[in-house]
Write an enzyme that holds these catalytic residues in place. Structure first.
Site, PDB file in Angstrom:
ATOM      1  N   ASP A 134      -3.396  -0.100   6.203  1.00 45.04           N
ATOM      2  CA  ASP A 134      -4.485  -0.485   5.324  1.00 45.04           C
ATOM      3  C   ASP A 134      -3.868  -1.382   4.251  1.00 45.04           C
ATOM      4  OD1 ASP A 134      -7.067  -0.383   4.028  1.00 45.04           O
ATOM      5  OD2 ASP A 134      -6.154   1.006   2.606  1.00 45.04           O
ATOM      6  N   ASP A 159      -5.379  -2.388   0.483  1.00 44.40           N
ATOM      7  CA  ASP A 159      -5.492  -1.898  -0.896  1.00 44.40           C
ATOM      8  C   ASP A 159      -5.150  -0.416  -0.970  1.00 44.40           C
ATOM      9  OD1 ASP A 159      -7.257  -4.186  -2.487  1.00 44.40           O
ATOM     10  OD2 ASP A 159      -7.709  -4.069  -0.348  1.00 44.40           O
TER      11      ASP A 159
END
Length: 221
Positions: free
Chosen positions: A13, A15
Site C-alpha cells: 500500500d 499512504d
C-alpha cells in the site's frame, strides 16, 4: 504463509505503508476548512484515517457534514492537496533499505493503492520511486478498488508472478482483505495509520510492528 525467501514479489500500500503523507493531507484539509469558515481540524484525529481515503479524511475533519456536502467538497480538497506537491511527504525511515534489498535480490515490488492515479504517480515520483516501482495499480485503474481482490490480482499479472508467491503489505484492513481474497500472503504494517483499528485483529498472516521488523523478516541475512 510463504517463506519470504520464496517470494516472487512484494506489493505495498502507499499512504501509511511506504510513505507518511499525513502532513500534506492534513494541511490541505486545514486550507479547505479556512476557505469554508470551519474550525481547523485536529491533526492527530485526521491522521488516523488517512489510509481510508479523501472522503474519510473529510468526514473526520468536518464532523456533522452530510454525505452530499462531503461529495461536494471532495474535488476541491483533492485539488488543494495536489497543489501542495507532496511538500512534506516522505518515506518512512527504513523503507528505502527494504526496497533496495528487494531489488538487490531480484524480487519485484509494486504498489496497490486506492489513491487515484493522478495523485499516486506524482507522489511516487516525488519519493524517487517512480522508475523503480514495477507495477502501480491506483484507485482508478480498475472498476473495483480494495478490499476487492482485483487490484492485487492485476498487479500480480503486471509483474507476471503467482499470487501464492506474493506478499502484500498494508496498514489498513482493506489491504489484508484484498490480499487474502487474491490469494497472497498478507502483512499488516503496524507502523501505519491503521484507521483506528487493531492490526492483530485483521487476520493477516503476519503483523510487522515496525519497518525494521519487516526488514529483518523479509530480508533475512
Amino acid at each position: 504463509m510463504i517463506d519470504p525467501r520464496l517470494a516472487q514479489a512484494v506489493l505495498f500500500d502507499l499512504d501509511g505503508t511506504l510513505a507518511d503523507s499525513a502532513p500534506d493531507l492534513v494541511a490541505a484539509l486545514a486550507t479547505l476548512c479556512k476557505e469554508i469558515g470551519h474550525a481547523a481540524p485536529d491533526p492527530q484525529v485526521v491522521s488516523r484515517v488517512v489510509s481510508a481515503g479523501g472522503r474519510a479524511i473529510l468526514r473526520s475533519g468536518l464532523p456533522g457534514f452530510d454525505e452530499p456536502r462531503i461529495e461536494e467538497l471532495l474535488s476541491r480538497y483533492l485539488d488543494l492537496y495536489a497543489r501542495r506537491g507532496n511538500a512534506a511527504t516522505a518515506l518512512y525511515a527504513g523503507i528505502e533499505p527494504v526496497l533496495a534489498g528487494l531489488e538487490a535480490r531480484g524480487i519485484a515490488w509494486g504498489v496497490v493503492t486506492n489513491k487515484v492515479g493522478w495523485l499516486a504517480a506524482p507522489m511516487l515520483d516525488h519519493l524517487g520511486l517512480g522508475t523503480r516501482c514495477a507495477a502501480l495499480v491506483a484507485g482508478d485503474t480498475l472498476a473495483r478498488r480494495k478490499p476487492d481482490p482485483d487490484p492485487v490480482l492485476h498487479a500480480c499479472a503486471m509483474l507476471k508472478v503467482d499470487p501464492a508467491r506474493t506478499l502484500f503489505v498494508g496498514d489498513d484492513l482493506r489491504d489484508i482483505e484484498a490480499g487474502r481474497a487474491a490469494g497472497t500472503a498478507t502483512v499488516a504494517a503496524a507502523w501505519g495509520y491503521l484507521n483506528g483499528g487493531d492490526p492483530h485483529a485483521w487476520g493477516a498472516d503476519r503483523v510487522a510492528a515496525s519497518v525494521p521488523a519487516l526488514h529483518a523478516w523479509l530480508l533475512p541475512d
